[in-house]
Design a protein around this motif. Structure first.
Motif, mmCIF file in Angstrom:
data_model
loop_
_atom_site.group_PDB
_atom_site.id
_atom_site.type_symbol
_atom_site.label_atom_id
_atom_site.label_comp_id
_atom_site.label_asym_id
_atom_site.label_seq_id
_atom_site.Cartn_x
_atom_site.Cartn_y
_atom_site.Cartn_z
ATOM 1 N N LEU A 141 6.531 5.086 -9.699
ATOM 2 C CA LEU A 141 5.452 5.429 -10.622
ATOM 3 C C LEU A 141 4.131 4.770 -10.247
ATOM 4 N N ASP A 142 4.121 3.466 -9.998
ATOM 5 C CA ASP A 142 2.864 2.799 -9.652
ATOM 6 C C ASP A 142 2.265 3.377 -8.374
ATOM 7 N N GLU A 143 3.113 3.712 -7.410
ATOM 8 C CA GLU A 143 2.616 4.287 -6.166
ATOM 9 C C GLU A 143 2.028 5.677 -6.414
ATOM 10 N N LEU A 144 2.661 6.469 -7.252
ATOM 11 C CA LEU A 144 2.115 7.778 -7.604
ATOM 12 C C LEU A 144 0.736 7.626 -8.230
ATOM 13 N N ASN A 145 0.624 6.748 -9.207
ATOM 14 C CA ASN A 145 -0.669 6.593 -9.878
ATOM 15 C C ASN A 145 -1.714 5.985 -8.952
ATOM 16 N N ARG A 146 -1.285 5.177 -7.984
ATOM 17 C CA ARG A 146 -2.242 4.667 -6.991
ATOM 18 C C ARG A 146 -2.791 5.815 -6.152
ATOM 19 N N GLN A 147 -1.905 6.709 -5.735
ATOM 20 C CA GLN A 147 -2.356 7.839 -4.923
ATOM 21 C C GLN A 147 -3.211 8.814 -5.725
ATOM 22 N N LEU A 148 -3.000 8.878 -7.025
ATOM 23 C CA LEU A 148 -3.788 9.770 -7.878
ATOM 24 C C LEU A 148 -5.113 9.164 -8.321
ATOM 25 N N GLY A 193 19.458 -6.970 -12.988
ATOM 26 C CA GLY A 193 19.304 -5.639 -12.437
ATOM 27 C C GLY A 193 18.003 -4.926 -12.726
ATOM 28 N N VAL A 194 16.981 -5.620 -13.248
ATOM 29 C CA VAL A 194 15.748 -4.907 -13.599
ATOM 30 C C VAL A 194 14.961 -4.468 -12.369
ATOM 31 N N GLY A 195 15.320 -4.982 -11.204
ATOM 32 C CA GLY A 195 14.739 -4.465 -9.959
ATOM 33 C C GLY A 195 13.318 -4.885 -9.691
ATOM 34 N N ARG A 196 12.864 -5.975 -10.276
ATOM 35 C CA ARG A 196 11.504 -6.440 -9.997
ATOM 36 C C ARG A 196 11.331 -6.769 -8.512
ATOM 37 N N CYS A 197 12.457 -7.066 -7.857
ATOM 38 C CA CYS A 197 12.423 -7.392 -6.431
ATOM 39 C C CYS A 197 12.188 -6.166 -5.557
ATOM 40 N N ARG A 198 12.305 -4.976 -6.137
ATOM 41 C CA ARG A 198 12.115 -3.739 -5.366
ATOM 42 C C ARG A 198 10.651 -3.311 -5.457
ATOM 43 N N GLN A 199 9.779 -4.183 -4.994
ATOM 44 C CA GLN A 199 8.341 -3.932 -5.083
ATOM 45 C C GLN A 199 7.889 -3.023 -3.956
ATOM 46 N N HIS A 200 7.155 -1.966 -4.319
ATOM 47 C CA HIS A 200 6.665 -1.007 -3.336
ATOM 48 C C HIS A 200 5.166 -1.134 -3.104
ATOM 49 N N SER A 201 4.431 -1.488 -4.124
ATOM 50 C CA SER A 201 2.975 -1.504 -4.043
ATOM 51 C C SER A 201 2.495 -2.712 -3.258
#
Length: 992
Positions: free
Chosen positions: A130-137, A578-586
């Motif tokens: 989601l954050d990556e989508l909104n960054r691209q938009l 398991g909240v996945g905060r470690c799976r950072q993409h941005s």
């Protein structure tokens, strides 16, 4: 028209599928362009989501394209294998764990395929975050509206599967309100786009007579048969997420098949693409925080606030605030809270700052002199607003593992009622906590999306004993009765999955649940799509990740004592929620963790994935795919790309400390068989001992010549078993030798501090230590330094040579003991070594009083000059800098003192959101790590350094960070230590 017969509901309980896994694996590898992983380590890493449940998958497919996923499902169909389509894996109700072939979209299927700005729509693949989508938009002035707290790592496919919401749903609604069309795939291979359907479009479909037409005919018959019951039994509230969206088929909702499928949790179809509706970005925000005497009173005030149309209306209670204070989370934000024991966070947004403020003030004026008037904090500073929003978004992690409190769990974490009934529901829910013994002053907090009646909480269920699990079941049943009484929804955001699937008859009645079963049979008659979730569900006390029969092999022969986990490695490995905060993409986040995931996008190389493997290694259920305990090669391989950066120790909401777990594991993995260790463990681990010999013999020039002669350099790196990188140059004179020659020059009106001569400063960069001595003396301190060969044992710790590390550290502590017992401070210049004194040493020797003193009395240079030197004014620099904060400093000491000191010196310093530099001590030199090391540096650090103005200083206190900048393509820029920057200021001052 031919009479359409509806299929019988899917009612059978799923059993473990009888699948030829070897043949299935071969077929997938032959026919699917993507990664096919049926190995034991991968299956362990995907064995659970963020819920209470655990099911080991058959295997994992990581498709390169949506068409690859289509082929994967075709193969699975031929072998009778069930399939689970998974997004970010953060589901809290168990819908992302199953004994199935797991499709993980998040690595490759991440494209924003098209944008139509005029129509305010875009088409995305399901793996985009989601954050990556909104960054691209961002350039369009549009964004996707719903924003869960996991926005930095949740995927759009997962959001669609879950019908996600988040705080912004107050303005934009749920995902179901923001989807134009979906491209879907059925288990039988039928594939089509769907959305709202007019009568004309339906008639056209009928003429085709294809599988899609047959499905639509059955759906229309289902709608017509159950329409009145749907209208009667579906709660008319903003946050009805439980159940299938049969209401989307009603004429008033335009027979919206896409809307029907949203929130179906991979039990009906696989989503291949989605056309999203976008909303305009409202750039200006104003946040008002209202304080009330208790959480129910705060809930009572919600209906009075809603007419003012806030874009978000969140509630938090004092227990959530207290939990964050205990864990030292968001301290600056918490200081901004008004008086009270419960708070409403009311956010307004507009195109102008003045309009947002006006809306907020209008609301406050309306509340004045009413029963809902509150203590107020009115905030329109974006930085403060962001910090306070972090308080709310950190709710799940903040309440999971709180020192001094029982662990809490999901299960009843997102119920929802009508907002006008929220206050009364909160009172009744609190009474239910009391009845079941879950309530106390340290009991579960209540918070959530109060503007839409959605309540979040984590409850201290006892999921470790049979009696505790039985009590959990009784509570869930009673809580379901309570919500049904209020006309609410069991799930207001997180879905039903396994947690609430069994309870749905209490909410919808048997007739609607039968309709759900028939809907499942229309799309998936063979029950191959995520079986056992929502329909024909597993029991809510089945497949528990813990449970009364959980019996892990908890090791007792530990080196680290794990004082925050009761001395239990099993409890430490179980920290991950398991909240996945470690799976950072941005690249715009402030988290250090998890560097290896940031560049590989591999679940196994995230903090969460590694924690799962360690949990499975302990084999608490007897069916783990990971065998051999400490000897496990699967765990070793997963930990191999852990940089030991310690970022997770701070950034993970549950404070998972993977660097420590890795060191403990490696120590036992190689115990009794040192010949199996990589050679780099010895060459890098014993580097301080070698450096001491080189320094004592003043042999630096000879060693440098040998290691920097082209042919010999290659031989040296091969012999050492390390990557072919430049070997750092030894100094001609060590810091200790320089200090012994120079002697103490200052009297020290403030007292005496001990400057720690860490290996890297002492033997490679003594100029940093020399600068520090001058700066510290200028601040009024007398400097002393041990001249014996000592070490903090960092390199032995990071390579898991813990027996030697403890011996070396014990000797060092005894040497420092007289200074410590006199109350003297120890100043650390190298962040990683300072972190050993502040963290690792205590965790190895928590009962040693001198170690406790060392922990309390070790300070950074910035802390010495700000917190312990009242009245000190640093030299004016009036300069700009970009700061690469060492990952251990970020995790253990923090950078607040540095920021304060630099500001006082007139330095405009930008703290780079670059995370770990990628070298991370020995990691970047170890064989096979060079690509990951360089990729970490290229994410943010190196591009930002290259783009910096020539007169901008590159501040890097870590020897690793400076080495990475020196050896990689940094545009010729070198990093400087804070001590060097301040010394430069002294030189400028003295020259005036």
């Amino acid at each position: 028209m031919t009479q359409v017969e509806l299929p019988d509901p899917v009612i059978r309980h799923p059993e473990r599928p009888d699948v030829d896994l070897d043949a299935l694996t071969r077929a997938l590898r032959d026919r699917v362009q993507g990664e096919v992983r049926f190995d034991r380590g991968t299956r362990a890493a995907y064995s659970t989501d963020a819920s209470n449940f655990r099911q080991v998958p058959l295997g994992v497919v990581v498709p390169h394209t949506p068409d690859d996923a289509v082929e994967a499902l075709a193969v699975a169909r031929e072998f009778g294998a069930p399939v689970l389509s998974r997004g970010g894996g953060t589901s809290l109700a168990g819908q992302c764990t199953n004994t199935a072939v797991v499709l993980d979209w998040s690595k490759y299927c991440t494209e924003l395929e098209s944008v139509d700005e005029r129509a305010r729509t875009c088409v995305v693949q399901p793996g985009i975050v989601l954050d990556e989508l909104n960054r691209q938009l961002a350039g369009t002035g549009l964004r996707f509206g719903p924003e869960p707290a996991t926005h930095m790592n949740c995927t759009l496919g997962g959001m669609i599967g879950n019908n996600s919401c988040g705080a912004t749903a107050q303005r934009t609604g749920k995902v179901v309100d923001n989807i134009a069309r979906l491209e879907v795939l059925l288990a039988d291979g039928t594939r089509f786009w769907c959305g709202e359907t007019t009568d004309e479009e339906y008639a056209e479909l009928e003429r085709h007579g294809d599988p899609r037409a047959a499905i639509y005919r059955q759906l229309r018959r289902l709608r017509d048969e159950y329409a009145e019951e749907i209208r009667r039994r579906f709660p008319d509230i903003p946050r009805r997420v439980s159940g299938y969206n049969l209401d989307s088929l009603l004429p008033e909702h335009h027979f919206d098949v896409a809307g029907l499928l949203i929130g179906s949790e991979s039990t009906l179809v696989t989503v291949l693409r989605a056309e999203l509706k976008l909303v305009p970005v409202l750039p200006e925000r104003t946040l008002v925080v209202l304080g009330y005497r208790d959480i129910a009173t705060a809930g009572d005030a919600v209906p009075a606030i809603l007419p003012h149309e806030p874009v978000a209306l969140e509630g938090v209670d004092h227990k959530l605030i207290r939990d964050q204070q205990i864990k030292d989370m968001n301290p600056q934000a918490l200081a901004e809270m008004p008086e009270g024991r419960a708070f409403l966070m009311v956010q307004f947004a507009a195109s102008t700052h003045e309009e947002a403020d006006r809306q907020a003030q209008t609301m406050l004026d309306a509340l004045q002199d009413t029963e809902h008037e509150a203590d107020v904090a009115f905030l329109d500073d974006p930085a403060r607003e962001h910090e306070l929003w972090q308080v709310r978004e950190a709710g799940l992690g903040a309440t999971a593992h709180v020192p001094g409190k029982a662990d809490t769990f999901e299960g009843w974490e997102d119920s929802a009622v009508a907002p006008e009934r929220l206050g009364d529901y909160l009172r009744r829910l609190s009474e239910l906590y009391q009845e079941f013994g879950y309530a106390s002053d340290t009991g579960p907090s209540l918070y959530g999306h109060f503007g839409q009646g959605c309540v979040h909480t984590r409850i201290p269920f006892d999921l470790y004993t049979a009696d505790g699990v039985a009590t959990y079941r009784r509570f869930m049943e009673r809580a379901a009765d309570l919500v049904a009484e209020f006309g609410g929804s069991f799930s207001g955001e997180h879905g039903d999955g396994q947690s609430r699937g069994e309870l749905l008859p209490k909410m919808f009645g048997d007739e609607i649940v039968t309709a759900f079963g028939r809907l499942k049979a229309i799309f998936d008659p063979d029950d191959r799509m995520n079986p056992g979730k929502i329909i024909a569900p597993y029991r809510l006390d089945e497949n528990l990740r813990l449970g009364g029969d959980w019996a892990p092999a908890d090791p007792q022969d530990l080196h680290f004592r794990f004082p925050d986990d009761g001395g239990s490695f099993a409890q430490a490995a179980n920290r991950c929620v398991g909240v996945g905060r470690c799976r950072q993409h941005s690249t715009s986040g402030s988290d250090v963790m998890c560097p290896s995931y940031q560049v590989t996008h591999e679940e196994e190389h995230s903090t969460r994935g590694r924690a799962r493997l360690l949990f499975e290694m302990l084999d608490g259920h007897g069916d783990s795919p990971v065998h051999d305990g400490w000897r496990s090669t699967e765990v070793r391989d997963a930990l191999d790309l852990c940089l030991s950066c310690k970022g997770c120790k701070t950034d993970c909401p549950a404070n998972v400390d993977m660097a420590t777990y890795k060191a403990e594991f490696l120590s036992h993995h190689y115990e009794g068989r040192p010949w199996r260790r990589p050679r780099s463990d010895f060459t890098m681990g014993w580097l301080p001992a070698v450096a001491q010999i080189v320094g004592r013999l003043r042999a630096g020039k000879v060693v440098n010549a040998l290691t920097h002669t082209p042919g010999l350099r290659r031989l040296a790196t091969l012999a050492a078993g390390v990557e072919h990188r430049e070997v750092p140059l030894f100094a001609g004179e060590t810091l200790q030798q320089w200090f012994a020659r120079r002697g103490t020059l200052a009297d020290g009106a403030r007292g005496t501090v001990l400057l720690w001569p860490d290996t890297f400063t002492n033997t490679f960069h003594p100029h940093v230590g020399q600068a520090a001595v001058r700066v510290i003396e200028d601040a009024g301190w007398r400097v002393t330094m041990p001249l014996n060969p000592l070490c903090c044992a960092l390199t032995w710790i990071s390579t898991g040579q813990l027996g030697a590390a403890k011996r070396i550290l014990t000797r060092t502590v005894r040497e420092l003991a007289p200074h410590l017992r006199n109350g003297g401070l120890v100043v650390g210049l190298e962040p990683s070594c300072t972190a050993v004194f502040r963290s690792d040493a205590y965790e190895l020797f928590p009962g040693d009083q001198d170690v406790r003193r060392l922990r309390a009395q070790t300070v950074t240079l910035a802390e010495l000059l700000t917190e312990h030197s009242p009245g000190y004014q640093p030299p004016r620099l009036d300069a700009k800098a970009i700061a690469q904060v060492h990952c251990h400093q970020h995790a253990i000491m923090g950078w607040d003192a540095d920021e304060q000191l630099l500001e006082a010196a007139g330095v405009d310093a930008e703290h780079l959101d670059s995370g770990c530099c990628g070298l991370a001590g020995n990691f970047g030199f170890e064989k096979g790590h060079l690509d990951v090391s360089e990729a970490c540096a290229e994410r943010v650090l190196l591009p930002r350094v290259r783009d910096a103005a020539p007169d901008t200083a590159v501040l890097a206190d870590g020897f690793s960070c400076r080495t990475q900048l020196h050896q990689l393509d940094s545009g010729g820029r070198e990093g400087v230590h804070l001590a060097e920057l301040l010394e430069f200021g002294l030189t400028k001052r003295d020259a005036r």
